[in-house]
Enzyme design. Structure first.
Site, PDB file in Angstrom:
ATOM      1  N   ASP A 420      32.391  36.797  48.030  1.00 35.90           N
ATOM      2  CA  ASP A 420      33.104  37.569  46.842  1.00 35.90           C
ATOM      3  C   ASP A 420      32.435  36.667  45.697  1.00 35.90           C
ATOM      4  O   ASP A 420      31.719  35.558  46.097  1.00 35.90           O
ATOM      5  CB  ASP A 420      34.385  37.085  46.704  1.00 35.90           C
ATOM      6  CG  ASP A 420      35.170  37.549  45.680  1.00 35.90           C
ATOM      7  OD1 ASP A 420      34.899  38.829  45.128  1.00 35.90           O
ATOM      8  OD2 ASP A 420      36.065  36.825  45.181  1.00 35.90           O
ATOM      9  N   GLY A 864      33.643  43.070  42.744  1.00 35.34           N
ATOM     10  CA  GLY A 864      34.217  44.061  41.905  1.00 35.34           C
ATOM     11  C   GLY A 864      33.847  44.336  40.517  1.00 35.34           C
ATOM     12  O   GLY A 864      34.209  45.237  39.983  1.00 35.34           O
ATOM     13  N   ARG A 954      30.816  46.746  42.029  1.00 30.89           N
ATOM     14  CA  ARG A 954      32.058  47.427  41.613  1.00 30.89           C
ATOM     15  C   ARG A 954      32.570  48.068  43.045  1.00 30.89           C
ATOM     16  O   ARG A 954      32.896  49.218  43.196  1.00 30.89           O
ATOM     17  CB  ARG A 954      31.384  48.696  40.815  1.00 30.89           C
ATOM     18  CG  ARG A 954      31.269  48.657  39.570  1.00 30.89           C
ATOM     19  CD  ARG A 954      32.577  48.980  38.745  1.00 30.89           C
ATOM     20  NE  ARG A 954      32.322  48.576  37.123  1.00 30.89           N
ATOM     21  CZ  ARG A 954      32.872  47.622  36.595  1.00 30.89           C
ATOM     22  NH1 ARG A 954      33.438  46.721  37.232  1.00 30.89           N
ATOM     23  NH2 ARG A 954      32.558  47.609  35.347  1.00 30.89           N
ATOM     24  N   LYS A 960      34.517  46.866  50.636  1.00 24.92           N
ATOM     25  CA  LYS A 960      33.965  45.425  51.130  1.00 24.92           C
ATOM     26  C   LYS A 960      34.351  45.171  52.604  1.00 24.92           C
ATOM     27  O   LYS A 960      33.332  44.915  53.403  1.00 24.92           O
ATOM     28  CB  LYS A 960      34.739  44.347  50.529  1.00 24.92           C
ATOM     29  CG  LYS A 960      34.696  43.968  48.830  1.00 24.92           C
ATOM     30  CD  LYS A 960      35.257  42.803  48.491  1.00 24.92           C
ATOM     31  CE  LYS A 960      35.038  42.723  46.958  1.00 24.92           C
ATOM     32  NZ  LYS A 960      35.719  41.517  46.641  1.00 24.92           N
ATOM     33  N   ASP A 980      38.376  34.551  47.862  1.00 24.88           N
ATOM     34  CA  ASP A 980      39.483  33.783  47.332  1.00 24.88           C
ATOM     35  C   ASP A 980      40.777  34.740  46.980  1.00 24.88           C
ATOM     36  O   ASP A 980      41.680  34.149  46.665  1.00 24.88           O
ATOM     37  CB  ASP A 980      39.317  32.918  46.305  1.00 24.88           C
ATOM     38  CG  ASP A 980      38.986  33.608  44.783  1.00 24.88           C
ATOM     39  OD1 ASP A 980      38.406  34.883  44.908  1.00 24.88           O
ATOM     40  OD2 ASP A 980      39.330  33.307  43.653  1.00 24.88           O
ATOM     41  N   ASP A 984      39.833  40.256  48.741  1.00 31.70           N
ATOM     42  CA  ASP A 984      39.066  40.144  49.784  1.00 31.70           C
ATOM     43  C   ASP A 984      39.515  39.857  51.118  1.00 31.70           C
ATOM     44  O   ASP A 984      38.768  39.565  52.197  1.00 31.70           O
ATOM     45  CB  ASP A 984      38.336  38.681  49.347  1.00 31.70           C
ATOM     46  CG  ASP A 984      37.833  38.357  48.122  1.00 31.70           C
ATOM     47  OD1 ASP A 984      37.023  39.400  47.648  1.00 31.70           O
ATOM     48  OD2 ASP A 984      37.855  37.390  47.394  1.00 31.70           O
TER      49      ASP A 984
END
Lengths: 1315, 368
Positions: A420, A864, A954, A960, A980, A984
Site C-alpha cells: 500500500d 487508492g 485508484r 488490490k 496499514d 488493505d
C-alpha cells in the site's frame, strides 16, 4: 402546511409497507429484548430473554471432562497422528507385531501428550483471563432493592439495566438510554476494538432524549427489536417499540460495544442487548489463521515420497521373505518358528503378514517427531524475531508482532511484495502544503521553508538524542512550543503521536487521546496574500451583517475564499478537545466541572455554571432551538424551517468578544480526527483564523476573524466512504441562512460532479485552472482534495430529505439507500478550490525498497491514490527510476483494450529483454478492472512481468486483493502484502504473508495480518535477515530429519538380508523407538533455532543473498533424493563395518546391534555438525548432552532388570561393550568413513563452486574494513540498473572481478590502496 | 488461541484504564543480550578445500598406523577351522548327517582327523560354528521366556505366550520353553591329540567360563527347589527336541546344570548373523613352555545329534587363540588402512584444488 401533511402521510405509509414486507423473516432475523425487571418475578421459564446468551464468557475450548476426547479428536485431524496411532495399534495384532505393543504406543502417546499439554496450558491461560473478566464488577439495576447493585460481569443478562461510570469498561453491548451529559451523549473509546484512539460519540435513544429527570428503569416498558447478533462493528439497526405503539429506529450511534471504555461522561444507563459471546466484540474475535508455508508444502511432498520408499522397502522385504520361506519348501527349519497358533503359514501368507510387520518396523522413516520439532523451532524463531532490537520502535514502544506462528520461513521465500502507499510507504501524517481557491494558487512558500527547517532540526535533534542528552522538560505542550521540538514522527499509537520522543512521553501522560496532531500539522505558516484576503473578506462580511445587507452581495471570489475555509473547518468529523483537561475532553465530571465549549441545553433544568471564556457563546446557544440533528423527521424539518423561527439564528454576538477569546484559546484546542488529512485541513484553516471551536452532533461552532463565533446548524453528515470518495455536510449557514452543502473529496470524483461549466465563464475558468493546479500538486506528490459547495433551496432540500429519511429508517438495505441518497445530494456542485497535502515518506523507505529490489523482490504498489500522486511518491521512494520508461495504461473508452498495444509490440520487446526490464508500469483502477478480466489477465501479467515495477493507482480494496490473487495463482510465486489500513485487509488476507503496519489507521490491517510491523523499513530486516535465517534453518532441519530417519531405518533394512527378511531388528526396540524422540532430538532443535549461515550485517548489506530463499536453494527436490542416497550410503557404512568386524564371531544379536546404534548416533550427530554453520556453546552442549544421554540411558537400561525387556534382554550389554577395544575402534572409524563423501563434497563445493551464501559467509570472516570495501563495491556494481533482474550474474561477475583484484592486493598486503 | 488475543486486549484496555493515572508504562524494549539478539559467540567453520585439508591428512596419518597395528595383531592370531557337517560322501560324518533327524534317538558318532601345522601357544578357544542358521529370525528371537530362565516359579509353570508353540506339551508347560531352547545345539565334541607315535590323548576341555558372567550369575537361575533340580522341574516337560530334561544337562556338576548350564546359556544368546560361532570349550594354557596345542595330528570325536542339512546348514569346529581385540579378523585393520589412505588421497586432491582455485580464501581462513 397542507403539503407538509401530505408528505407526512406519505411518510407514514411507507414504513408499514416496509414492515409488512419484512414481517415474515422477522421472526428469525431479529431479536426482541424486554427489560428484565418486568419479569424478575417470573424467573426462568417465562423470561422472554431466557434464550439469549448470558454475559459469562468462556473462551476455553475444553472442560475437565471433555478435554481428553476433544483434544484427541482435534489432534487426529492431523493425518500424521492418525498414521502413527494406526501403526501403534497394528502392533497389538499378534501375527504382525514387531515391538512390544505398549512400548510402540510410547512415541505416539508422547507426541500427543506434548501437544495436549501445550493445549491445556493455553486453555488454562484462557480460563484464567476469562475468570478475571467474568468477575469484574458493574452496576446492575435490581428491582428488589430499587437501586443499582454491584454484580459480576458474568451475572449480567440481556435485558438488564446497567449503570456505567466514567472510565469503566463496558461489560456487554448496551443500548444507551440515558446519559448525564447535557447533550445526551456518551463518549467511548474504542481502542480495544479497532485501535482507534479518538473518542466516539454515542447518543441516547431518541425516545429517551427528552427525559428531564433521571432515567428510571421501573418506568421503562418498551420492547426492543433488533438484529440477530453479528460481527459487524459498524452496523446496528432495530426499533424500540414503546407501550404507546410508537416506534423509534435504533442506530449504531445508540449502541455501546463491549470492551470499549466510557470517557468524559459521568454516568450513563443502558439496557443490555447482546451479552457474552453474542457481543460484537466477541463475534469479531477470529483466531489466528492457519497457513501452510511453502516449505511445509514441499515437505509434505517429500513425506509422501517417504511413504512410497517405505512401501517399496516393505514390499521388497515381503517378497524376500516369501522367497526365503519358499526355498525351504515343506521342510521347515528349526529356527522358522510356527505362528503362535501352531499353524504352518504358507510363504505367501507369511509375506503378507511380514509386509505389515515391516511397516511397523520401518515406521520411523516417516518422522514422527518432525512435526513437533518444526513447531518447536518455529516458536523459538518467533521468539527471536520478537526479541530483535532492530525491529523495536522506541517511540511507540512496540515491536514486531508475529501473529501467525507457522509461516516464519515463508518470509525468506518472498518473490513479490504488494505494498500500500499511504501509511505504509508514507507517514500518513498530513501536512498542509498548498491550496488553490477560486482558481488562484497560494503557494505557501513560507510553509515549505518551515517544513524544510523541521527536517533539519529533526536530524539535529536525533544527533543530540543519540549523544544521550535529555531534553529539558517542558511544562506545556502547546503547538507553538512544540514547533521547535521536532518529531521524527514515527509513532504508531495516536495518543503518542505528538512528536519527539520526549514529547511523546509527556503527551502520553498528558493526553492519551489526541489523534493526528503533530506539531507539523498544527503549525502552518499562512500565505500572506491569502490571509489578507480572508481578513478582508470577513471584515466585509462583518460590515454587511452590521448593516443587514444580504451576504450575496459579496464578490464571488471573496465569498469563495470564506466558504473554502468554512468547508475546511466543518466538512469533517474532527472532535475538539482541550489539552488542559486531557482525560475528560468534555469535562462534565463528578466534580461538577462544566463542558468546556458545551452549552446548556434548553431541556436541562440543572443550573450550569459556565467557565469564563465561553460566556460569549451562551446567549446564542441558550436560544438554540431544541432541535436534534440530523433532521430525523419531517416534523423536525417543518419546525426548523418555518420562517418565524429563523430570526433566532440571525443575531450574532458582537465580534470583539470573539476576537478576545480567540487569542486565549488558540493554543489550547486539540483536534481529534479519524483521518490525518482532516486534522491537517482543520489546522490549516485555523492558521487562517478560521478555527473550529466546538462540535456537537447538531452544530458546529466556528470562529472567524471579525465575525466571531458562528454556529452552523449541522443538518446532515454524509460520511466518507471509499466508493464515493467524498464526504459532505449539510448545514444551515448562520449568516445567509441558506442550506448549504459542503463537499470535500477526491478531485476525480468532485470534478465530475461540478455543475456543467456552461453555466458561467468564471466557473469554467476556475475549474480549468483548478484542474491545472491539481495536476501540479499531484506532480509534486501531494495529496489533493477538492472542496465544493452547493446551496439548496428549501424545496430541494425538503424533497431530498424525504427520501433520505426513508432511507435512514429502512432496516433492509439501509446502506445502499443511504448511498443513493448521498449521490442524489452531491450533484451540481460549485467548485471552491483544492488543497495539496503532503504525505511524507517514512524513514528509510527508498533504501528499503532499493535493497528489497536488489534482493530480487518485485515490488508492486497498489494504492487508492490518484495516478499522479502515486507516480510521484513512487519516484520519491525510488520505486520508479527516472531512467525507466513509463508504460501507462489508462482506459477512457470501454471498448478499448490497452493490451492490444502489448500484443502488437511484444515481439520487439522480447527481442530486447534489457529494454523491457527498464519499463515501469502504471495502471489505474478502471483499466485494472479490464486487466483483471479472465480474457486479459494473462496478457496483463505478461506485461507486468516484463516491467521492473508496477504501480496500480485508484484501485479499490477488492482490486488490490484480486491483483494479489492473480499474481499468486498464475505465476505461482510467493507474495507478501503490506498495508496499514482497512482497505488493505483483503489484500493482506489473500497474500501468502500479510504484513500490517501498526500505524495510523487503526488496527484492522494488523488484525488481519500475519506479522505486524511498526515501520515499513523494518521489512528489510524481517525479510532479508529473519526470513533468510528462518528459511535456511528450517529447510536444513527438514532435510536433516529426512536424512536422519532414512539413515536409521536403512540400517534395519540391510539387516533384513541377513535375517531371512523376517522383520527382525538388531537395534533394541527401546533404542529404535526413542532414538528420534530423545537421543538425536536436541542438537537438531538447537541448530534449527540458532544456526546462522550468514551474519545479519552481511545479509542486509548483500540483499542478493535473499535469492537463496526465493529459489528454494536450500531445499530443492533433488536435495531430498541426494540426502536419501547419502542416508543409504551412510547406513551401509554403519551397517557393514560392524558386520564385517563381527562376521563369523560369537557376537549375539543385541550386543552387535548396540554398537550399530551408537555408530548411527555418532554419524548422525557428526552429520549435523558438518551442516552446522555456527557453533555456539549451545550446539556443543546439545551434542554432548545427546551422547551423554544415550550412554546414560543405555547403561541404566542395561543394568536395570536382568529378566525383562523381552526379546532383547540387554542385561549388561553396554557395560560389556564399553570394556571392548573393538567397540571404540568401530566408533572411531565408522562415522568418519560414513561422512567422508559428504565432507569432501562440501569442501570441494565450497572452493570450486561456492554458493553466494557461502561467499557471504566467507565475507563475514574478513576483517571489517576489507569487508566494507567489498560491500560498497558490490553495491555499486550490482545496484546498477543494467541487470537488476539477474543479481546473481552480476554477483558472480563481481566475485570473479574481486578474485582478480582483491587477491592481487591481498598478496601485497595493502588492500586499501586498491579500493 | 482465538480468545487469548481478545483477552489480552481486553486486559490491556482495562489496565490502561486503571493505571493511566500513574502514566508509567512498562518498556517493552527487548533486552540487549547476546542470546536474544542472536549474537552468541560462535565458531564458524567454513568448509573449503583449504580449511578441511589438514583434517584429511591428520585422519590419514592416524588411521594408517592404527590399521597396520590392527592388521598385524589379527594376523598373529592363530585360527583353525574344520567343517564336519558331512555333506560330501567322503566325509567321515556323511552317514550320520544323511540319516540323522530330530527324531533319531540312537546317537551317531563320527571321527574327523586333522592336522595343526602351527602350535597354538596361549589359551585356545574351541568354538562350534553354524552357517545358514537364522538364529536372528524375528519369531525365533522372541521365542523365550526370560522370567522362566531367571528361575521365576510362576513363569516355570506358566510360561510367556511368546514361547508358543513351544509353550506347553499337552498340559504340562515346557521348561525351558520356546524355540531357542528347543533347538539347542547338542553335538558333543571331544578332541584328541595324536602324537608322533600314534598314541591318543584326550585334550582337557574346560566348560566353565564360556558364558557371560552376568548371564550365568544374574540372568539365568534355576528355580528354587532346595538344591534338588529334579524336584524343582518336576511339573515341567522337556522341550520337544531334547533327548533329556533340562535338569540332566550336566548331571555331574550341579553348578552347571539346569538353566545355568553354560552350553545352554551360550546357545540362548542368539547370534546376530546366520553364520556364527559359539564358544564351546576352552583349552587352557599349560604351565611351562609347552604350547597349548602343539602342531601335529588331532582327532575330533563327534557325537552327531544336530541335523543341519535340511536347511542347508553347515557345522564347523573352530580352534582359535584370541588377542585384546578378540578373534582373528583382519577386516578392521584393512578398513583402517583403506579409510586412512582414502583420506590421504582426498587430502592430496584437496591440496591440488586448493592451490588451483582456492587462493581467495587464504585470508578467509585466518580466524578473525
Amino acid at each position: 402546511m397542507a403539503r407538509h401533511s401530505e408528505e407526512d402521510a406519505g411518510m407514514a405509509k411507507a414504513p408499514p409497507a416496509a414492515r409488512q414486507r419484512k414481517k415474515k423473516p422477522k421472526e428469525n432475523k431479529t431479536r426482541t429484548v424486554h427489560a428484565n425487571i418486568l419479569h424478575d418475578c417470573a424467573k426462568g421459564e417465562e423470561n422472554p430473554n431466557r434464550h439469549y446468551a448470558n454475559n459469562k464468557i468462556k473462551t476455553t475450548k475444553y472442560t475437565v471432562l471433555s478435554f481428553l476426547p476433544k483434544n484427541l479428536f482435534e489432534q487426529f485431524h492431523r493425518f500424521a497422528n492418525v498414521y502413527f496411532v494406526f501403526i501403534a495399534l497394528l502392533n497389538f495384532v499378534p501375527v504382525v507385531n514387531a515391538f512390544q505393543p505398549e512400548l510402540a504406543l510410547a512415541p505416539v502417546v508422547f507426541i500427543l501428550s506434548v501437544t495436549a499439554i501445550k493445549d491445556l496450558w493455553e486453555d488454562y491461560r484462557r480460563h484464567r483471563s476469562d475468570k478475571e473478566i467474568n468477575h469484574m464488577d458493574c452496576l446492575v439495576y435490581s428491582r428488589a432493592e430499587r437501586r443499582y447493585v454491584e454484580k459480576y460481569w458474568k451475572e449480567v443478562r440481556v435485558g438488564d439495566f446497567i449503570r456505567l461510570r466514567c472510565n469503566e469498561l463496558l461489560p456487554a453491548d448496551v443500548l444507551l438510554l440515558s446519559s448525564s451529559d447535557p447533550d445526551r451523549l456518551c463518549h467511548i473509546e474504542t481502542a480495544t476494538l479497532d485501535g482507534e484512539t479518538n473518542l466516539k460519540q454515542r447518543q441516547v435513544v431518541r425516545s429517551f432524549y427528552d427525559l428531564d429527570c433521571e432515567f428510571d428503569p421501573l418506568k421503562y416498558n418498551s420492547i426492543i427489536e433488533c438484529e440477530k447478533p453479528n460481527n459487524d462493528l459498524n452496523r446496528f439497526r432495530g426499533y424500540i417499540i414503546h407501550r404507546s405503539g410508537r416506534r423509534d429506529a435504533l442506530y449504531k450511534e445508540n449502541l455501546l460495544l463491549r470492551g470499549c471504555t466510557i470517557r468524559n461522561t459521568e454516568e450513563a444507563v443502558g439496557i443490555v442487548i447482546y451479552a457474552g459471546h453474542e457481543t460484537k466484540a466477541m463475534l469479531n474475535n477470529n483466531g489466528p489463521r492457519y497457513k501452510r508455508s511453502k516449505l511445509e508444502r514441499q515437505m509434505n511432498v517429500d513425506v509422501f515420497w517417504c511413504v512410497i520408499i517405505l512401501l517399496v522397502m516393505c514390499l521388497f522385504a515381503a517378497v524376500g521373505h516369501g522367497l526365503w520361506m519358499f526355498q525351504y519348501g515343506d521342510n521347515r527349519p528349526v529356527f522358522d518358528v510356527l505362528s503362535p497358533e501352531g499353524t504352518n503359514l504358507s510363504p505367501i501368507m507369511s509375506a503378507i503378514y511380514l509386509f505389515l510387520t515391516m511397516i511397523i518396523v520401518f515406521q520411523v522413516l516417516i518422522p514422527i517427531s518432525l512435526f513437533v520439532s518444526i513447531e518447536i523451532v518455529k516458536i523459538c524463531q518467533v521468539y527471536f524475531i520478537h526479541q530483535d532490537m532492530d525491529l523495536y520502535d522506541e517511540e511507540t514502544d512496540s515491536h514486531l508482532q508475529c501473529r501467525a506462528l507457522n509461516i516464519t520461513e515463508d518470509l525468506g521465500q518472498m518473490q513479490y511484495i504488494f505494498s500500500d502507499k499511504t501509511g505504509t510507504l508514507t507517514e500518513n501524517k498530513m501536512v498542509f502544503r498548498r491550496c488553490t481557491v477560486a482558481g488562484v494558487e497560494y503557494s505557501h512558500d513560507a510553509n515549505a521553508r518551515r517544513l524544510a527547517m523541521y527536517q533539519e532540526m529533526d536530524s539535529e535533534e536525533e544527533e543530540c538524542m543519540s549523544h544521550g542528552g535529555t531534553l529539558p522538560r517542558r511544562d506545556s505542550v502547546t503547538s507553538h512550543q512544540s514547533a521547535r521540538v521536532v518529531l521524527r514522527s514515527q509513532s504508531t499509537k495516536s495518543h503518542r503521536r505528538t512528536g519527539s520522543r520526549a514529547e511523546a512521553k509527556r503527551a502520553s501522560i498528558l493526553s492519551k487521546h489526541t489523534a493526528f496532531s503533530s506539531p507539523m500539522e498544527k503549525d502552518i505558516t499562512p500565505d500572506p496574500k491569502l490571509l489578507d484576503k480572508v481578513n478582508d473578506c470577513s471584515s466585509q462580511m462583518d460590515f454587511m451583517r452590521f448593516h443587514s445587507q444580504p451576504m450575496s452581495q459579496l464578490p464571488s471570489d471573496l465569498s469563495d475564499i470564506i466558504d473554502f475555509f468554512i468547508a475546511l473547518t466543518i466538512c469533517n468529523t474532527v472532535v475538539v478537545s482541550s489539552p488542559n483537561q486531557p482525560r475528560h475532553k468534555v469535562t462534565l465530571t463528578c466534580s461538577g466541572q462544566k463542558h468546556q465549549f458545551g452549552q446548556t441545553s434548553v431541556r436541562s433544568k440543572r443550573d450550569h455554571l459556565w467557565t469564563g471564556l465561553h460566556n460569549d457563546v451562551l446567549p446564542q446557544l441558550h436560544s438554540r432551538l431544541p432541535l436534534k440533528s440530523p433532521v430525523k423527521t419531517i416534523e423536525d424539518f417543518i419546525k426548523r424551517f418555518t420562517p418565524s423561527l429563523e430570526q433566532v439564528f440571525s443575531p450574532i454576538p458582537p465580534s470583539y468578544d470573539g476576537k478576545a477569546s480567540w487569542n486565549l484559546e488558540e493554543g489550547e484546542l486539540r483536534y481529534e480526527a479519524e483521518s490525518p488529512d482532516e486534522a491537517a485541513l482543520v489546522y490549516a484553516a485555523r492558521a487562517y483564523k478560521c478555527s473550529l471551536v466546538g462540535r456537537l452532533p447538531d452544530q458546529v461552532i466556528v470562529e472567524l476573524p471579525h465575525l466571531g463565533k458562528l454556529s452552523f446548524e449541522l443538518l446532515h453528515t454524509l460520511g466518507f466512504d471509499s466508493t464515493r470518495k467524498r464526504m459532505s455536510v449539510v448545514v444551515r449557514h448562520p449568516l445567509t441562512d441558506q442550506i448549504t452543502v459542503y463537499t470535500k473529496g477526491a478531485d476525480s470524483v468532485i470534478m465530475d460532479l461540478i455543475k456543467p461549466p456552461d453555466t458561467g465563464k468564471r466557473q469554467k475558468k476556475i475549474v480549468c485552472r483548478t484542474q491545472h493546479y491539481l495536476n501540479l500538486y499531484a506532480a509534486d506528490g501531494l495529496r489533493t482534495l477538492c472542496i465544493a459547495k452547493k446551496i439548496l433551496s428549501k424545496e430541494e432540500y425538503a424533497c431530498w430529505l424525504q427520501r433520505h429519511l426513508a432511507a435512514e429508517t429502512a432496516i433492509q438495505g439501509r446502506e445502499e439507500l443511504l448511498f443513493e441518497s448521498a449521490l442524489r445530494l452531491e450533484t451540481n456542485l460549485h467548485l471552491l478550490g483544492a488543497t495539496g497535502i503532503e504525505d511524507r515518506l517514512q524513514d528509510g523507505v527508498p533504501e528499503t525498497i532499493a535493497s528489497l529490489r536488489k534482493a530480487g523482490l518485485q515490488i508492486w504498489v497498489l494504492t487508492g491514490d490518484k495516478q499522479e500522486t502515486a507516480v510521484n511518491i513512487a519516484y520519491a521512494c525510488k520505486l520508479l527510476d527516472p531512467e525507466e520508461e513509463l508504460l501507462t495504461l489508462n482506459t477512457f473508452n470501454t471498448n478499448f483494450s490497452p493490451f492490444d498495444i502489448y500484443s502488437s509490440s511484444s515481439p520487439s520487446s522480447q527481442s530486447t529483454p534489457f529494454l523491457v526490464h527498464r519499463l515501469g508500469l502504471v495502471i489505474d483502477g478502471r483499466t485494472l478492472a479490464y486487466a483483471l478480466d479472465k480474457s486479459l489477465e494473462d496478457k496483463f501479467l505478461a506485461v507486468a512481468r516484463s516491467c521492473r515495477s508496477v504501480l496500480c493507482c485508484r484501485s479499490t480494496p477488492l482490486q488490490k486483493s484480486m491483483v494479489v490473487k492473480l499474481v499468486r495463482n498464475k505465476l505461482k510465486v510467493m507474495t507478501l502484502a503490506i498495508g496499514d489500513g482497512a482497505n488493505d485487509v483483503s489484500m493482506i488476507q489473500v497474500a501468502d504473508v500479510g504484513v500490517g503496519i501498526s500505524g495510523q489507521e487503526g488496527m484492522q490491517a494488523v488484525m488481519a495480518s500475519d506479522f505486524a510491523l511498526p515501520r515499513f523499513r523494518y521489512l528489510q530486516k524481517l525479510l532479508l535477515v529473519h526470513g533468510h535465517w528462518c528459511y535456511s534453518r528450517l529447510a536444513n532441519m527438514i532435510l536433516y530429519f529426512f536424512y536422519k530417519n532414512a539413515m536409521f531405518v536403512a540400517l534395519i533394512f540391510w539387516y533384513q538380508f541377513y535375517c531371512g527378511f523376517s522383520g527382525s531388528a538388531m537395534i533394541d526396540q527401546w533404542y529404535l523407538i526413542f532414538f528420534n524422540l530423545m537421543f538425536s532430538a536436541f542438537p537438531q532443535l538447537i541448530t534449527g533455532t540458532l544456526d546462522k549461515d550468514v551474519s545479519a550485517e552481511t545479509l542486509q548489506q548483500l540483499p542478493q543473498l535473499y535469492v537463496n530463499g526465493q529459489n528454494s536453494e536450500e531445499y530443492k527436490p533433488y536435495m531430498f533424493w541426494m540426502n536419501m542416497i547419502d542416508a543409504f550410503y551412510q547406513s551401509l557404512v554403519c551397517f557393514f563395518i560392524p558386520y564385517f568386524a563381527y562376521a563369523d564371531s560369537d557376537v549375539d544379536l543385541f550386543t552387535w546391534g548396540t554398537p550399530i546404534t551408537t555408530l548411527a548416533l555418532f554419524t548422525i550427530l557428526l552429520h549435523l555438525g558438518t551442516e552446522t554453520k555456527t557453533w555456539t556453546w549451545m550446539n556443543w552442549m546439545s551434542i554432548a548432552f545427546s551422547i551423554a544421554l544415550f550412554f546414560t540411558v543405555a547403561l541404566c537400561y542395561n543394568a536395570s532388570c536382568p529378566a525383562c525387556y523381552s526379546p532383547s534382554n540387554p542385561y549388561w550389554t553396554m557395560q560389556r561393550l564399553l570394556q571392548e577395544p573393538l567397540f571404540y575402534l568401530l566408533c572411531f572409524i565408522t562415522p568418519i568413513a560414513a561422512l567422508l563423501p559428504r565432507f569432501f563434497y562440501r569442501a570441494c563445493q565450497g572452493t570450486l563452486f561456492p554458493s553466494p551464501v557461502q561467499l557471504g559467509r566467507q565475507l563475514d570472516k574478513l576483517p571489517a574494513d576489507i569487508r566494507r570495501n567489498i560491500l560498497s563495491l558490490s553495491r555499486v556494481k550490482v545496484g546498477s540498473p543494467l541487470c537488476p533482474k539477474l543479481p546473481f550474474l552480476s554477483l558472480a561477475k563481481l566475485w570473479s572481478w574481486l578474485d582478480a583484484h582483491f587477491l592481487l592486493v591481498a598478496g601485497s598486503g595493502n588492500i586499501e590502496v586498491c579500493f | 488461541m482465538m480468545a487469548s488475543s481478545y483477552n489480552a486486549k481486553e486486559e490491556d484496555g482495562h489496565h490502561s484504564g486503571a493505571s493511566s493515572g500513574t502514566g508509567v508504562s512498562k518498556n517493552k524494549k527487548p533486552d540487549n543480550t547476546a542470546f536474544k539478539q542472536q549474537r552468541l559467540p560462535a565458531w564458524q567453520p567454513i568448509l573449503t578445500a583449504g580449511s578441511v585439508l589438514p583434517a584429511f591428512f591428520v585422519i590419514g596419518l592416524i588411521f594408517i598406523p592404527i590399521g597396520i597395528g590392527l592388521y598385524v595383531t589379527s594376523n598373529n592370531i592363530k585360527e583353525f577351522e574344520i567343517d564336519y557337517t558331512g555333506v560330501s560322501s567322503d566325509s567321515p560324518c556323511y552317514n550320520c548327517a544323511k540319516n540323522f533327524t530330530w527324531n533319531t534317538t540312537e546317537p551317531c558318532v563320527c571321527t574327523v582327523n586333522f592336522t595343526l601345522h602351527q602350535p597354538f601357544e596361549s589359551n585356545v578357544f574351541m568354538y562350534y560354528g553354524l552357517s545358514n542358521f537364522y538364529q536372528n529370525h524375528r519369531r525365533y528371537v522372541k521365542s523365550r521366556d526370560d522370567r522362566q530362565l531367571n528361575g521365576d516359579l510362576s513363569a516355570l509353570t506358566d510360561p510367556s505366550k511368546e514361547c508358543e508353540p513351544y509353550r506347553k506339551s499337552g498340559d504340562v508347560s515346557i521348561a525351558p520353553c520356546g524355540a531357542i531352547a528347543n533347538s539347542l545345539f547338542n553335538d558333543t565334541l571331544v578332541l584328541y591329540y595324536v602324537d608322533s607315535n600314534n598314541s591318543i590323548s584326550e585334550i582337557p576341555l574346560v566348560k566353565k567360563g564360556i558364558a557371560w558372567w552376568t548371564d550365568k550369575h544374574v540372568k539365568f537361575r534355576n528355580p528354587a527347589g532346595n538344591g534338588n533340580l529334579t524336584l524343582a522341574f518336576k511339573d515341567t516337560a522337556k522341550p520337544v527336541n531334547w533327548a533329556k530334561p533340562v535338569y540332566e544337562l550336566d548331571p555331574l556338576d550341579p553348578e552347571n546344570n539346569g538353566f545355568i548350564n553354560e552350553d545352554f546359556i551360550v546357545w540362548m544368546r542368539t547370534a546376530a548373523l546366520p553364520t556364527f560361532r559359539k564358544l564351546y570349550r576352552i583349552i587352557q594354557k599349560k604351565s611351562g613352555a609347552t604350547p597349548t596345542l602343539p602342531n601335529g595330528n588331532y582327532m575330533l570325536n563327534i557325537t552327531y545329534n544336530y541335523p543341519v542339512l535340511s536347511f542347508d546348514g553347515r557345522k564347523r569346529l573352530i580352534l582359535s587363540t584370541i588377542s585384546w581385540m578378540g578373534g582373528k579378523n583382519p577386516f578392521l585393520g584393512i578398513a583402517y588402512i583403506t579409510v586412512g589412505s582414502i583420506c590421504f588421497c582426498l587430502g592430496v586432491v584437496l591440496l591440488i584444488i586448493h592451490h588451483k582455485y582456492d587462493n581467495r580464501n587464504t585470508s578467509a581462513d585466518i580466524p578473525s
